[in-house]
Write a protein that holds these residues in place. Structure first.
Motif, short mmCIF file in Angstrom:
data_model
loop_
_atom_site.label_atom_id
_atom_site.label_comp_id
_atom_site.label_asym_id
_atom_site.label_seq_id
_atom_site.Cartn_x
_atom_site.Cartn_y
_atom_site.Cartn_z
N LEU A 134 32.83 -9.41 30.80
CA LEU A 134 33.61 -8.30 31.36
C LEU A 134 33.27 -8.04 32.83
O LEU A 134 34.09 -7.54 33.59
N TYR B 112 33.12 -10.18 34.94
CA TYR B 112 33.96 -11.09 35.72
C TYR B 112 35.45 -10.82 35.51
O TYR B 112 36.28 -11.68 35.80
N LEU B 113 35.75 -9.67 35.01
CA LEU B 113 37.16 -9.30 34.84
C LEU B 113 37.83 -9.27 36.20
O LEU B 113 37.21 -8.90 37.20
N ASP B 114 39.08 -9.69 36.23
CA ASP B 114 39.82 -9.73 37.50
C ASP B 114 39.81 -8.34 38.17
O ASP B 114 40.23 -7.36 37.55
N THR C 191 32.97 -1.36 39.76
CA THR C 191 32.39 -2.64 39.34
C THR C 191 30.88 -2.61 39.48
O THR C 191 30.15 -3.01 38.55
N GLY D 22 35.25 -14.19 31.52
CA GLY D 22 35.96 -13.17 32.30
C GLY D 22 37.41 -13.55 32.53
O GLY D 22 38.32 -12.72 32.43
N ILE E 77 39.36 -13.18 29.21
CA ILE E 77 39.65 -11.77 28.90
C ILE E 77 40.72 -11.24 29.86
O ILE E 77 41.64 -10.52 29.45
N SER E 78 40.63 -11.62 31.13
CA SER E 78 41.64 -11.17 32.10
C SER E 78 43.03 -11.63 31.68
O SER E 78 44.00 -10.85 31.73
N VAL F 185 44.20 -9.55 28.80
CA VAL F 185 44.60 -8.18 29.17
C VAL F 185 45.99 -8.21 29.81
O VAL F 185 46.85 -7.37 29.54
N GLN G 46 47.14 -2.34 27.79
CA GLN G 46 46.20 -2.67 28.88
C GLN G 46 45.33 -1.46 29.19
O GLN G 46 44.12 -1.57 29.33
N MET H 189 41.28 -1.33 28.69
CA MET H 189 40.37 -1.09 29.82
C MET H 189 39.57 0.19 29.60
O MET H 189 38.39 0.25 29.90
N TYR I 298 36.20 -1.57 28.78
CA TYR I 298 35.61 -1.79 30.11
C TYR I 298 34.80 -0.58 30.55
O TYR I 298 33.64 -0.71 30.88
#
Lengths: 364, 198
Positions: free
Chosen positions: A10, A12-14, B84, B134, B137-138, B141, B149, B153, B157
């Motif tokens: 996660l 490295y999620l965009d 982040t 990553g 998963i991206s 999503v 979405q 998130m 997330y």
């Protein structure tokens, strides 16, 4: 899959998805602020009367110059599907009907102190647009166009409405910018990719731009944590521009290095201040070359032209003076610059940066 | 680097200006970041670590992290950038704390919902490619509807509580749970198809 691995993934999620989520959350938060019960609505109506009564006096004082003037709104508060809610969003826009300012795009409110002389009267089409940019409502308003101090009118102007629009005032100045204006439309080079002195590093914080600069022992020095840990680095901001042609791709640079410091100080010529804009995103009002001198690296091979500048920056209504020392270099007809903005003691910064420059030997 | 928000009425600074302060190496950048985003970042960290002192430390680490990487980084979206960093700091702290005891945070609950395919408290395998996961998963999503979405998130997330998500979307708790179940089922399928062992 382990929990730690899932969470690492996660990480490295965009980033676009994270930005989108934050935007969605903010929109929903705004939308959910609307009162829902009868009693809350009643309270809101009562408050509106008070607000209207006080707005005439208070609004001009409250209006923040950083707020974008066109209103954004959403309809269908009972919609529960976020996709639908986003699609229903609308915004207020305006555009001058004819003349040279017709293609200009509306922007933020500008403080009156930055507005210059009146240029002309215009007729403006204003109203609400949907997300696709189509007019939903239209009103025709008279307005006046003004120059903005220190900005050429082919780049941006200020607009003051004479007629009251649905979501604009007659008391504020709204900026209008040419869509391809020299500064506004300029896409600066990607220094990460194009400037070989900078590089991409991977650290515990993820990917970021690392730096290399002139090494104290003669090599290009790699700085993994560029600043913060060293007081010296806090005393100045530095910018390396390896090829000035990246910035002035459509202009002829001076034929000799000696002419470059003056050339870059010409605030009257259109586009000349782009170099300065690329270092901190501010356009100087005035640039003065205080002194120039030649210095040679300790190995006697590389010659630099050192230029000391005093630069006037206008930040809102405040004007401030900055001191820069810039080391220009020419290699195979390519001009480079190592620019240092002194945040504190100029003489110290100068002597320190000069010792770095003198130790320069070669590029890697 | 302990910072306190001032209590006087004050307008948060534009993100561009805050980033500019970082670039100027002006410590006011941290003060402005703290003033504008402390509450929000605190909630991100709290969902994960569930401890006020840990959250404070996560925030300080976030500010220091931002100070260390801006410049040369110039984030286009400061809030997402800080999110982040905070999440990473909080997750790191979460896993460290987890070695000692179970943390009663929303992160623990949200991870437990994924127990069909996420389990075990051990360290990351040496051949594990977090970047690849990553990306998977991206992609997953992006394939979801806008609402799903948002739910994914929010829950997985930033570990928002289900009540918060329901309130954000004006949905009932049961509706959010139903959506989450559908998301998990599709996610499991996606991970299996990408070769992740369940």
């Amino acid at each position: 899959m382990k929990k730690k691995e899932w969470n690492e993934g996660l990480n490295y999620l965009d980033p676009d998805l994270i930005e989108k989520h934050i935007e969605q959350k903010e929109r929903l938060r705004q939308k959910n602020k609307k009162p829902k019960s009868v009693w809350l609505r009643f309270g809101a109506i009562a408050a509106c009367f008070l607000l209207i009564a006080s707005a005439v006096i208070a609004v001009p004082m409250m209006f923040d110059s950083n707020d974008p003037p066109p209103s954004f709104s959403d309809e269908g508060s009972d919609q529960t599907d976020i996709g639908e809610a986003i699609q229903l969003e609308k915004y207020y826009d305006y555009q001058i009907n004819d003349g040279m300012f017709a293609p200009y795009i509306g922007g933020k409110v500008i403080e009156e102190g930055n507005v210059g002389s009146k240029l002309e009267n215009v007729v403006v089409t204003a109203g609400w647009k949907n997300e696709a940019g189509e007019w939903l409502t239209v009103e025709t308003l008279n307005a006046e166009v003004y120059a903005i101090a220190c900005v050429e009118s082919d780049v941006a102007v200020a607009l003051k409405f004479i007629d009251q629009g649905e979501a604009v005032t007659t008391t504020h100045y709204y900026t209008l910018t040419h869509p391809n204006a020299e500064y506004n439309g300029t896409v600066f080079p990607d220094y990460i990719a194009e400037n070989p002195v900078r590089y991409l590093e991977e650290s515990s914080m993820g990917k970021s731009n690392g730096w290399q600069d002139f090494g104290l022992n003669g090599e290009i020095r790699t700085i993994t944590v560029p600043v913060g840990s060293s007081y010296v680095y806090q005393m100045y901001s530095y910018y390396i521009r390896n090829d000035l042609k990246h910035i002035y791709w459509n202009e002829d640079l001076p034929d000799t290095l000696e002419k470059l410091p003056e050339w870059l100080s010409d605030s009257e010529s259109a586009g000349r201040r782009t170099f300065w804009y690329s270092m901190g995103l501010r356009i100087p009002v005035d640039i003065t070359v205080e002194a120039t001198s030649e210095i040679t690296s300790e190995n006697g091979i590389i010659k630099f032209l050192k230029a000391e500048y005093t630069v006037q920056i206008k930040d809102g209504l405040n004007e401030k003076e900055e001191h820069w020392v810039i080391y220009f270099m020419e290699e195979d007809g390519v001009y480079s610059a190592y620019a240092v903005l002194a945040n504190e003691n100029f003489d110290f910064v100068k002597s320190y940066s000069e010792s770095i420059v003198k130790s320069y030997q070669n590029k890697q | 680097m302990e910072l306190q928000s001032k209590q006087t009425a004050r307008i948060p600074m534009d993100d561009d200006k805050i980033v500019e302060l970082y670039w100027e190496r002006n410590e006011k950048a941290i003060e402005e970041t703290d003033f504008k985003y402390k509450k929000y970042l605190f909630s991100i960290a709290y969902n994960v670590v569930h401890d006020r002192l840990d959250c404070e430390e996560c925030l300080n680490d976030t500010y220091l992290g931002a100070w260390n990487v801006i410049p040369p980084t110039k984030p286009n979206a400061l809030k997402a950038f800080l999110t982040t960093i905070t999440r990473r700091m909080a997750i790191k702290r979460y896993h460290n704390n987890l070695k000692q005891n179970v943390i009663p945070s929303e992160m623990t609950v949200s991870l437990s919902e994924l127990e069909d395919f996420v389990g075990g408290d051990g360290d990351v395998d040496s051949d594990f490619d977090a970047e690849r996961l990553g990306g998977v998963i991206s992609d997953f999503v992006r394939s979801l509807s806008e609402r799903k979405q948002f739910i994914f998130m929010s829950r997985y997330y930033v570990a928002d509580p289900i009540d918060t998500i329901a309130s954000d979307l004006s949905l009932s708790r049961s509706m959010v749970n139903k959506e989450l179940a559908a998301i998990r089922s599709a996610l499991k399928e996606k991970l299996e198809s990408e070769g992740y062992s369940i």
